[in-house]
Design a protein around this motif. Structure first.
Motif, mmCIF file in Angstrom:
data_model
loop_
_atom_site.group_PDB
_atom_site.id
_atom_site.type_symbol
_atom_site.label_atom_id
_atom_site.label_comp_id
_atom_site.label_asym_id
_atom_site.label_seq_id
_atom_site.Cartn_x
_atom_site.Cartn_y
_atom_site.Cartn_z
ATOM 1 N N ASP A 106 -47.947 37.856 -27.549
ATOM 2 C CA ASP A 106 -46.656 37.495 -26.954
ATOM 3 C C ASP A 106 -46.496 35.981 -27.122
ATOM 4 O O ASP A 106 -47.384 35.315 -27.665
ATOM 5 N N THR A 107 -45.379 35.478 -26.670
ATOM 6 C CA THR A 107 -45.208 34.031 -26.630
ATOM 7 C C THR A 107 -44.609 33.685 -25.272
ATOM 8 O O THR A 107 -44.470 34.571 -24.420
ATOM 9 N N THR A 108 -44.286 32.432 -25.050
ATOM 10 C CA THR A 108 -43.727 32.047 -23.749
ATOM 11 C C THR A 108 -42.365 31.381 -23.962
ATOM 12 O O THR A 108 -42.027 30.947 -25.072
ATOM 13 N N GLU A 109 -41.624 31.276 -22.857
ATOM 14 C CA GLU A 109 -40.295 30.657 -22.973
ATOM 15 C C GLU A 109 -40.405 29.176 -23.327
ATOM 16 O O GLU A 109 -39.522 28.632 -23.992
ATOM 17 N N GLN A 110 -41.526 28.545 -22.955
ATOM 18 C CA GLN A 110 -41.705 27.129 -23.321
ATOM 19 C C GLN A 110 -41.805 27.008 -24.843
ATOM 20 O O GLN A 110 -41.222 26.119 -25.450
ATOM 21 N N TRP A 111 -42.542 27.932 -25.445
ATOM 22 C CA TRP A 111 -42.685 27.872 -26.904
ATOM 23 C C TRP A 111 -41.358 28.230 -27.584
ATOM 24 O O TRP A 111 -40.999 27.662 -28.608
ATOM 25 N N GLU A 112 -40.633 29.149 -26.978
ATOM 26 C CA GLU A 112 -39.299 29.469 -27.513
ATOM 27 C C GLU A 112 -38.401 28.234 -27.473
ATOM 28 O O GLU A 112 -37.700 27.928 -28.438
ATOM 29 N N ASP A 113 -38.463 27.518 -26.322
ATOM 30 C CA ASP A 113 -37.614 26.324 -26.183
ATOM 31 C C ASP A 113 -37.977 25.283 -27.235
ATOM 32 O O ASP A 113 -37.095 24.645 -27.823
ATOM 33 N N SER A 114 -39.281 25.121 -27.457
ATOM 34 C CA SER A 114 -39.680 24.080 -28.413
ATOM 35 C C SER A 114 -39.190 24.445 -29.817
ATOM 36 O O SER A 114 -38.699 23.600 -30.556
ATOM 37 N N TRP A 115 -39.270 25.731 -30.173
ATOM 38 C CA TRP A 115 -38.778 26.133 -31.503
ATOM 39 C C TRP A 115 -37.253 26.028 -31.558
ATOM 40 O O TRP A 115 -36.668 25.571 -32.552
ATOM 41 N N GLY A 116 -36.596 26.424 -30.460
ATOM 42 C CA GLY A 116 -35.133 26.336 -30.398
ATOM 43 C C GLY A 116 -34.673 24.896 -30.636
ATOM 44 O O GLY A 116 -33.699 24.655 -31.347
ATOM 45 N N ARG A 117 -35.412 23.932 -30.051
ATOM 46 C CA ARG A 117 -35.041 22.514 -30.238
ATOM 47 C C ARG A 117 -35.214 22.112 -31.697
ATOM 48 O O ARG A 117 -34.412 21.366 -32.253
ATOM 49 N N GLU A 118 -36.247 22.654 -32.334
ATOM 50 C CA GLU A 118 -36.477 22.301 -33.745
ATOM 51 C C GLU A 118 -35.362 22.887 -34.637
ATOM 52 O O GLU A 118 -34.878 22.226 -35.560
#
Ligand code: NA7
Length: 590
Positions: free
Chosen positions: A479-491
């Motif tokens: 799985d992943t976490t919303e923090q990692w999603e946010d970091s990719w979303g920012r990229e």
């Protein structure tokens, strides 16, 4: 588990397997390669495909004039050298029938067809937190489970038909280009109306205009289109590609678009050359069999608005030269967005079509369509009558194929709800709270802005390694976490912000669907950068991939070597393929 297979049965039904290790949804080029490659893991695999045959986009989009906008020698599988050496593409830019033949050939040659249940749409995906398994339901009543699900469901799969008042009242025939009837449509003697002038409209319009008694084109946004200069592939060009395929495919891996565009100049600005030189360069690009190489003439077309405007004006001059009626030419000149920020279209005689006496262009930006009527449609300026209506109105792109599948994750949350403000995920693959569900070409991946066949191969190869690693270590869940999603979303956002893309109301941004959140959904940083990010972190995968639920009894002691070969080199199944592939096919129609 009880057998609940919904397919028609004979009197003595064979029990159907219902528990799988991996379910692959979609048998386009990504799904087919996933089924082929992942076989090497020695797992139980099952494919579901809504169409009656393989090809995905190239199965559904069979409208007249449908053609890929990447050169055929590039837009093809690289995983098997014999295939790429023996396959003979007839044209530079393959038409839909050739791509469908190729898809069918690959499905047969590599024994992929037998793994796929065609004519079956997955309509529910539910993750069971207790067992860490996905429950997969279909419109034919199948109920199966799987440890992993690969969603190879396509970026441009969920049809968009605008919700026009009175649509159901239309008394003639109507079609959406992405659900075109296999038997074709006879336009002879018919009055036809087409709504939409995106890549699809621009391809279908010249063909229909030649057959129909009259064609009315309803244009909301004028688009930039470049002549494809499509032509038969000449033997010298083909020989060069085949002799150098290894080198060229390797070069593609280090490009943003996963394609080599010969002659692309990423070192030269629009402003580095004199006006005369620039005109000459653009003229050469316009006249050559160029495709997207046109925008590769200078490095700053996609990033600098002044540079872009100079090139855009070159295209507008071309339109004004080609189209004889100045008022029609002006209406066809794109002025609402920078060149290339909506998908650049490649055409075969699009602008010339408006010189035909049987073609009328109607501006539905200034005078929007108010309703469909029994005999045609009405705009704020008046009525138009026709016998056949074609919707070339595109797709609920990037997210539609996932959200329309009714997906619920570990905590019972629906994907549709999670993505209510736009799609989130990590590296385009994994959505937090939806473990073991991998998207190929998901939102937040380079997807439609990279060459989709080879980039799918690389994504699947990478997934293969991740799943093999999990099996080797006995992990049940990733799985992943919303923090990692946010970091990719920012990229993803930062990459888009460094370009002009967000200046257009495009489907990349969800702007074509009323109410869809405006989030830029394509990673324009490039496939090379995603590739590098994916390979950080070694065997366990990049940080942000959370491996969970370790069951030491399930640690795999030896490399998988099951049905179909070893993990790294699955063997193609050649049974059923006869002789040379040149011109041979099991596909209907050839
Ligand atoms: P696109 O590029 O989304 O084009 C759809 C077209 O339909 C476009 O011209 C739209 O105008 C038009 N449209 C959509 N809704 C309406 C309404 N309500 N009224 C009038 N016109 C409308 O889809 P395509 O199928 O052409 O191409 C999709 C991709 O497939 C393409 O980019 C390639 O990658 C292959 P708009 O521009 O939104 O004003």
């Amino acid at each position: 588990m009880t057998v609940t297979q919904g397919l028609p049965r004979d009197s003595s039904p064979e029990p159907q397997e219902t528990d799988f290790d991996i379910v692959v949804i979609g048998a386009g080029f990504s799904g087919m390669y996933a089924l082929y490659k992942l076989r090497g893991l020695g797992l139980r695999l099952k494919g579901f495909e809504a169409g009656d045959g393989p090809g995905g986009t190239w199965y559904w989009n069979r409208y007249p004039g449908a053609r890929v906008d990447i050169e055929s020698m590039i837009y093809s599988y690289s995983f098997d050298d014999t295939l790429q050496q023996e396959w003979a593409w007839p044209e530079h830019f393959s038409p839909q029938p050739d791509l469908e033949v190729y898809a069918n050939h690959v499905a047969d040659w590599f024994g992929i067809r037998d793994q796929i249940q065609f004519g079956t749409r997955v309509n529910r995906l539910r993750f069971d937190d207790a067992t860490s398994r996905w429950h997969v339901s279909t419109d034919r009543g199948d109920e199966v489970t799987a440890r992993f699900v690969i969603a190879a469901t396509g970026s441009l799969n969920a049809t968009n038909i605008p919700d026009f008042k009175g649509a159901e009242s239309f008394g003639g025939q109507w079609y959406h280009t992405s659900k075109w009837p296999k038997e074709g449509v006879d336009f002879a003697g018919q009055r036809v109306g087409i709504i939409g002038t995106g890549s699809t409209g621009i391809q279908v319009i010249p063909v229909v205009a030649k057959e129909a008694a009259h064609l009315t084109v309803f244009q909301r946004t004028a688009n930039f289109s470049i002549p494809s200069r499509n032509r038969p592939i000449d033997p010298v060009y083909e020989r060069d590609w085949k002799q150098n395929y290894g080198k060229y495919r390797e070069m593609m891996k280090s490009t943003a678009s996963a394609a080599v565009l010969m002659g692309q100049r990423m070192d030269r600005s629009v402003f580095d050359v004199s006006d005369e030189e620039r005109e000459e360069i653009l003229e050469r690009a316009w006249e050559s069999c160029s495709g997207f190489k046109f925008t590769g003439s200078f490095k700053d077309i996609r990033t600098n608005i002044e540079a872009n405007e100079i090139v855009a004006e070159f295209v507008r001059r071309k339109i004004r030269q080609i189209v004889k009626d100045p008022a029609v030419a002006e209406l066809l000149c794109p002025k609402t967005h920078p060149l290339g920020t909506k998908r650049l279209c490649l055409d075969s005689g699009y602008y010339e079509t408006f010189n035909r006496p049987n073609v009328t262009l109607v501006n539905v930006r200034s005078n929007p369509i108010t309703e469909i009527t029994p005999t045609g449609l009405r705009t704020t300026a008046g009525e138009h009558e026709f016998d056949i209506l074609i919707y070339a109105t595109g797709f609920d792109a990037m997210t539609g194929s996932m959200t329309r599948m009714n997906v619920t994750g570990a905590d019972g949350r629906r994907l549709e709800d999670k993505w209510v403000n736009g799609p989130t995920n990590y590296l385009g693959f994994l959505v937090a709270g939806f473990p073991n569900l991998f998207m190929i070409h998901g939102p937040g991946s380079p997807s439609v802005l990279a060459q989709m066949i080879m980039s799918a191969e690389w994504q699947v190869d990478w997934l293969y390694d991740r799943i093999a690693h999990m099996l080797d270590r006995g992990y049940q869940r990733v799985d992943t976490t919303e923090q990692w999603e946010d970091s990719w979303g920012r990229e993803v956002e930062a990459a888009a912000n460094a370009t002009l893309y967000k200046r257009a109301d495009s489907w990349y941004l969800g702007a074509n669907i009323p109410g869809k959140p405006r989030v830029f959904m394509v990673y324009v940083g490039g496939f090379d950068k995603l590739h590098a990010a994916l390979h950080r972190g070694g065997a366990a995968g990049p940080r942000g991939f959370r491996l969970r639920v370790r069951d030491s009894r399930k640690v795999r002691s030896a490399p998988a070597c099951g049905r179909g070969g070893t993990p790294s080199t699955p063997r193609p199944c050649r049974a059923g393929a006869a002789g040379s592939r040149r011109g041979s096919s099991s596909s209907p129609g050839r």
